[in-house]
Design a protein around this motif. Structure first.
Motif, PDB file in Angstrom:
ATOM      1  N   ASN A 230       0.831  -0.962  -0.086  1.00 62.55           N
ATOM      2  CA  ASN A 230       0.018  -0.130   0.093  1.00 62.55           C
ATOM      3  C   ASN A 230       0.862   1.207   0.265  1.00 62.55           C
ATOM      4  OD1 ASN A 230      -2.562  -1.475   0.261  1.00 62.55           O
ATOM      5  ND2 ASN A 230      -1.975  -2.035   2.421  1.00 62.55           N
ATOM      6  N   MET A 231       0.329   2.153  -0.469  1.00 58.38           N
ATOM      7  CA  MET A 231       0.971   3.652  -0.876  1.00 58.38           C
ATOM      8  C   MET A 231       0.399   4.740   0.294  1.00 58.38           C
ATOM      9  SD  MET A 231       3.457   3.066  -2.984  1.00 58.38           S
ATOM     10  CE  MET A 231       4.068   2.021  -4.264  1.00 58.38           C
ATOM     11  N   PHE A 232       1.340   5.247   1.138  1.00 60.08           N
ATOM     12  CA  PHE A 232       0.814   6.398   1.887  1.00 60.08           C
ATOM     13  C   PHE A 232       1.802   7.468   1.764  1.00 60.08           C
ATOM     14  CE2 PHE A 232       1.312   8.969   5.969  1.00 60.08           C
ATOM     15  CZ  PHE A 232      -0.290   9.161   6.125  1.00 60.08           C
ATOM     16  N   TYR A 233       0.922   8.619   1.284  1.00 56.32           N
ATOM     17  CA  TYR A 233       1.595  10.002   0.666  1.00 56.32           C
ATOM     18  C   TYR A 233       1.305  11.043   1.559  1.00 56.32           C
ATOM     19  CZ  TYR A 233       2.190  13.997  -2.512  1.00 56.32           C
ATOM     20  OH  TYR A 233       2.868  15.012  -3.083  1.00 56.32           O
ATOM     21  N   VAL A 234       2.434  11.795   1.887  1.00 57.98           N
ATOM     22  CA  VAL A 234       2.384  12.965   2.813  1.00 57.98           C
ATOM     23  C   VAL A 234       2.561  14.219   1.737  1.00 57.98           C
ATOM     24  CG1 VAL A 234       3.630  14.190   4.610  1.00 57.98           C
ATOM     25  CG2 VAL A 234       3.468  11.514   4.635  1.00 57.98           C
ATOM     26  N   GLY A 235       1.490  15.004   1.765  1.00 62.04           N
ATOM     27  CA  GLY A 235       1.505  16.019   0.831  1.00 62.04           C
ATOM     28  C   GLY A 235       0.170  16.475   0.264  1.00 62.04           C
ATOM     29  N   GLN A 236       0.001  17.581  -0.362  1.00 60.02           N
ATOM     30  CA  GLN A 236      -1.289  18.073  -0.922  1.00 60.02           C
ATOM     31  C   GLN A 236      -1.459  17.330  -2.288  1.00 60.02           C
ATOM     32  OE1 GLN A 236       1.164  20.466   0.089  1.00 60.02           O
ATOM     33  NE2 GLN A 236       0.011  20.696   1.963  1.00 60.02           N
ATOM     34  N   GLU A 237      -2.798  17.179  -2.483  1.00 65.09           N
ATOM     35  CA  GLU A 237      -3.161  16.745  -3.881  1.00 65.09           C
ATOM     36  C   GLU A 237      -2.801  17.646  -4.924  1.00 65.09           C
ATOM     37  OE1 GLU A 237      -7.469  15.566  -6.163  1.00 65.09           O
ATOM     38  OE2 GLU A 237      -7.541  16.344  -4.272  1.00 65.09           O
ATOM     39  N   GLY A 238      -2.186  16.776  -5.871  1.00 61.35           N
ATOM     40  CA  GLY A 238      -1.517  17.652  -7.003  1.00 61.35           C
ATOM     41  C   GLY A 238      -0.883  16.777  -8.054  1.00 61.35           C
ATOM     42  N   ALA A 239       0.047  17.401  -8.692  1.00 61.35           N
ATOM     43  CA  ALA A 239       0.729  16.546  -9.848  1.00 61.35           C
ATOM     44  C   ALA A 239       1.557  15.237  -9.440  1.00 61.35           C
ATOM     45  CB  ALA A 239       1.509  17.525 -10.828  1.00 61.35           C
ATOM     46  N   THR A 240       2.240  15.575  -8.138  1.00 63.28           N
ATOM     47  CA  THR A 240       3.077  14.549  -7.762  1.00 63.28           C
ATOM     48  C   THR A 240       2.162  13.318  -7.505  1.00 63.28           C
ATOM     49  OG1 THR A 240       4.452  16.070  -6.943  1.00 63.28           O
ATOM     50  CG2 THR A 240       4.863  14.003  -6.122  1.00 63.28           C
ATOM     51  N   LEU A 241       1.213  13.416  -6.636  1.00 59.90           N
ATOM     52  CA  LEU A 241       0.476  12.194  -6.186  1.00 59.90           C
ATOM     53  C   LEU A 241      -0.225  11.794  -7.351  1.00 59.90           C
ATOM     54  CD1 LEU A 241      -1.039  10.694  -3.896  1.00 59.90           C
ATOM     55  CD2 LEU A 241      -2.739  12.487  -3.737  1.00 59.90           C
ATOM     56  N   ARG A 242      -0.830  12.427  -8.484  1.00 63.99           N
ATOM     57  CA  ARG A 242      -1.295  12.061  -9.557  1.00 63.99           C
ATOM     58  C   ARG A 242      -0.514  11.087 -10.477  1.00 63.99           C
ATOM     59  NH1 ARG A 242      -3.100  16.242 -11.282  1.00 63.99           N
ATOM     60  NH2 ARG A 242      -1.592  16.786 -12.751  1.00 63.99           N
ATOM     61  N   ASN A 243       0.908  11.559 -10.549  1.00 66.71           N
ATOM     62  CA  ASN A 243       2.035  10.875 -11.127  1.00 66.71           C
ATOM     63  C   ASN A 243       1.970   9.367 -10.443  1.00 66.71           C
ATOM     64  OD1 ASN A 243       3.887  10.384 -13.016  1.00 66.71           O
ATOM     65  ND2 ASN A 243       5.491  11.079 -11.326  1.00 66.71           N
ATOM     66  N   PHE A 244       2.083   9.284  -9.281  1.00 59.83           N
ATOM     67  CA  PHE A 244       2.282   8.017  -8.448  1.00 59.83           C
ATOM     68  C   PHE A 244       1.319   7.196  -8.722  1.00 59.83           C
ATOM     69  CE2 PHE A 244       5.080  10.467  -5.122  1.00 59.83           C
ATOM     70  CZ  PHE A 244       6.342  10.631  -5.956  1.00 59.83           C
ATOM     71  N   MET A 245      -0.042   7.789  -8.372  1.00 61.02           N
ATOM     72  CA  MET A 245      -1.147   6.960  -8.518  1.00 61.02           C
ATOM     73  C   MET A 245      -1.452   6.431 -10.050  1.00 61.02           C
ATOM     74  SD  MET A 245      -3.940   8.930  -6.507  1.00 61.02           S
ATOM     75  CE  MET A 245      -4.999   7.600  -6.306  1.00 61.02           C
TER      76      MET A 245
END
Length: 494
Positions: A230-245
Motif C-alpha cells: 500500500n502507498m501512504f503519501y504525505v503532501g497536498q493533492e496535485g501533480a506529484t500524487l497523480r503521477n504516483f497513482m
C-alpha cells in the motif's frame, strides 16, 4: 430578488477580486527556510562566481533577501530566475546559461528529473507538518500493523520523514520509507538527497529488491512485488500524487495533507482515469498529422526521445511537426488547426496534461507509442517518464521491421471507420496545391495527404504581415481613453 447573472458589464470589469499575497518571511527565519549557510558552503566549496537562483512564483517574494544574503556571504554574483520557461519543478538550465551561470540553486518543489549541464543544488521549502497528527492518521488508515506500506512524500516534507518513522516503525515492522535520489554527479544536496548513476539503481522490472522511480528509491522484501504494498503519501493533492497513482495504479493509496492535518483514502477511480487516457490513444491512432511539443529543455535525453518519436510517427504513416512554445495554453495550440493531435515531451509531473479544454488532445510519449508501435500493447503498465521508453531502459519496446510489416487495417473505436496501419515506404511529397498522391506500400495503395504548408495557404487569415514600404508613415495621433466596452468619447448607451 436580484438575479445572480444580472450584474452589468461595467460592474464585472471593475470588480475587485481578493487575492492572497504571500508576505515576506521574517529575516530570522530566512536562514532555516532557505538553508542559506549550506548554500553558501556549496558555493564556496566549488568556488562558483556566478550563481543562478531559481524560485517558483510563490517564493519570489523572498528572492531578493535570499540573493543579498548569499552575495554578501560568498562574494559571488547572483541572478534570480523567476518566470521559468516551462514548469517550475524542473531546473531551468537554459535561463541559467543565458547569464553564464556556473551553477544553479533550485528552490521549492521539484520533480527531481535529472539534468546534465550545470552543477545543481536543491533547497526544499521545508513546509510545516504535524508529525503527531500524521502518525495518528496513519494508524487510523492502517489498523493492521502487519500491512506492507511504502511512505511517499512531497519533497518539501522530507525533513519530517525521519521523525514520522520513529513514531511508526516500532508498531509497523513492514513499513518502508522512500529516499530521495537524483541521477548523475552534478547534484549536491548536503545529505537531504543522494546522487547516483542510473546503473546503480535497478528497477522493479529486473526482479530486484530496489525500486527507483521519480527521484524516489525504496526496497522491497525478497519475493514480493510493488503490487503487494500500500502507498501512504504525505503532501497536498496535485501533480506529484497523480503521477504516483497513475504509475502504480494497482496499489491502494492513502494520503495525509499537512495543510489541513487530515488523512484520507484516495477515492479517485484509476480505471476511469486510465480509460480517459485510452480514449486519447484512440484519437492518436486516427490522427494523420502529429504535433510534437517540446515541454522541456533541461530533462536529460529529451533530444533522444524527440528523434525516437519522429521515427515512430513516420513508421506509422503519419506526418509530424515539432513545436517549441514554452508554457502551453489553449490559444497557443488553437493556432495550429492542421494538427490532429499533440504529444507533449516534459517531466513526469507535467506530462499528464488535462487537455479537456484544448481543441485537440495532448498525449504523452508513452500514449503515442501505444498508438503507433504495434509491438507495444495497452496493459496495466503506465509510463509517465519518457526516459524509460528509450533503448536500454526497462520499458523500451523496439519498432517492428519495415520488411516484416504488412498492410493491416482495424476499426476506429471513435469513428467506426476502417483505418490502415501500414507503414510509409517513402516520405510524402510536398505539394503547394494542397493534396498529393503518395505511395503507401508495395501494394500500390494510394492515400491523400495534406501538408501544413498547403493547409496554411488555404486559410483566409495567415497572421500579421509586415508589408515593408507599403504602409504610409503618419504622425502619432491622440488615442482613445477608457475601456473597450465604453470609450469616453462614445458616451453611454441607452
Amino acid at each position: 430578488m436580484a438575479d445572480a447573472f444580472s450584474s452589468s458589464s461595467e460592474t464585472v470589469i471593475q470588480r475587485v477580486v481578493d487575492v492572497t499575497v504571500k508576505t515576506n518571511t521574517p529575516e530570522e527565519k530566512l536562514q532555516e527556510l532557505f538553508q542559506i549557510n549550506k548554500t553558501c558552503d556549496f558555493i564556496r566549496e566549488h568556488q562558483f562566481q556566478k550563481v543562478a537562483l531559481q524560485f517558483p512564483d510563490e517564493l519570489l517574494v523572498d528572492s531578493v533577501a535570499v540573493s543579498e544574503e548569499i552575495r554578501t556571504n560568498t562574494g559571488a554574483k547572483t541572478f534570480i530566475l523567476g518566470d521559468t520557461s516551462y514548469g517550475s519543478c524542473c531546473v531551468d538550465e537554459v535561463a541559467a546559461e543565458h547569464v553564464g551561470a556556473d551553477c544553479i540553486v533550485h528552490y521549492g518543489s521539484a520533480c527531481l528529473s535529472p539534468s546534465n549541464r550545470l552543477p545543481l543544488m536543491y533547497v526544499f521549502e521545508r513546509r510545516p507538518v504535524d508529525v503527531e497528527k500524521c502518525a495518528s492518521s496513519f494508524k487510523e488508515l492502517y489498523p493492521d500493523t502487519h500491512s506492507h506500506i511504502i511512505i511517499l512524500y512531497d519533497v518539501n516534507y522530507v525533513h519530517a520523514i525521519d521523525d514520522l518513522l520513529t513514531l511508526l516503525s516500532p508498531e509497523y515492522p513492514n513499513l518502508v520509507a522512500s529516499a530521495l535520489v537524483v541521477e548523475g554527479e552534478q547534484c549536491y544536496s548536503h545529505g537531504q538527497i543522494k546522487t547516483q548513476n542510473n546503473e546503480s539503481c535497478p528497477s522493479e522490472q529486473d526482479d530486484t529488491r530496489v525500486v527507483c522511480r521519480f527521484g524516489r528509491r525504496f526496497s522491497l522484501k525478497s519475493g514480493s512485488s510493488i503490487t503487494d504494498y500500500n502507498m501512504f503519501y504525505v503532501g497536498q493533492e496535485g501533480a506529484t500524487l497523480r503521477n504516483f497513482m497513475m504509475t502504480w495504479n494497482r496499489c491502494s493509496f492513502c494520503s495525509f495533507d499537512p495543510a489541513t492535518t487530515k488523512g484520507r483514502r484516495e477515492s479517485i477511480s484509476i480505471n476511469r482515469a486510465l480509460m480517459k487516457r485510452y480514449y486519447a490513444i484512440e484519437r492518436a491512432k486516427d490522427a494523420n498529422v502529429v504535433g510534437i511539443l517540446v515541454g522541456t529543455l533541461g530533462v536529460a535525453d529529451y533530444l533522444t526521445i524527440i528523434q525516437q518519436l519522429k521515427e515512430t510517427v513516420r513508421r506509422a504513416g503519419k506526418k509530424s511537426y515539432m513545436f517549441a512554445m514554452g508554457k502551453l495554453n489553449v490559444p497557443k495550440l488553437a493556432n495550429f488547426l492542421e494538427i490532429d493531435i499533440f504529444v507533449l515531451i516534459a517531466c513526469p509531473e507535467n506530462s499528464l496534461l488535462d487537455s479537456s479544454e484544448f481543441y485537440k488532445p495532448v498525449v504523452t510519449p508513452f500514449e503515442m507509442e501505444v498508438a503507433c508501435n504495434k509491438k507495444r500493447e495497452w496493459s496495466e503498465e503506465y509510463v509517465t517518464d519518457f526516459r524509460h521508453l528509450l533503448p536500454g531502459r526497462q520499458s523500451h519496446v523496439p519498432l517492428a521491421d519495415e520488411q516484416e510489416e504488412g498492410d493491416e487495417t482495424d476499426v476506429s473505436l471513435i469513428t467506426g471507420a476502417l483505418r490502415s496501419n501500414n507503414l510509409l515506404t517513402s516520405e510524402p511529397a510536398e505539394s503547394p496545391f494542397g493534396t498529393s498522391v503518395v505511395l503507401r506500400n508495395q501494394a500500390l495503395t494510394v492515400a491523400n495527404t495534406n501538408s501544413a504548408a498547403s493547409f496554411l495557404a488555404g486559410r483566409s487569415w495567415q497572421g500579421l504581415e509586415q508589408k515593408l514600404g507599403e504602409t504610409p508613415v503618419v504622425k502619432a495621433v491622440k488615442g482613445r481613453r477608457g475601456i473597450a466596452i465604453a470609450y469616453e468619447e462614445e458616451g453611454t448607451s441607452s
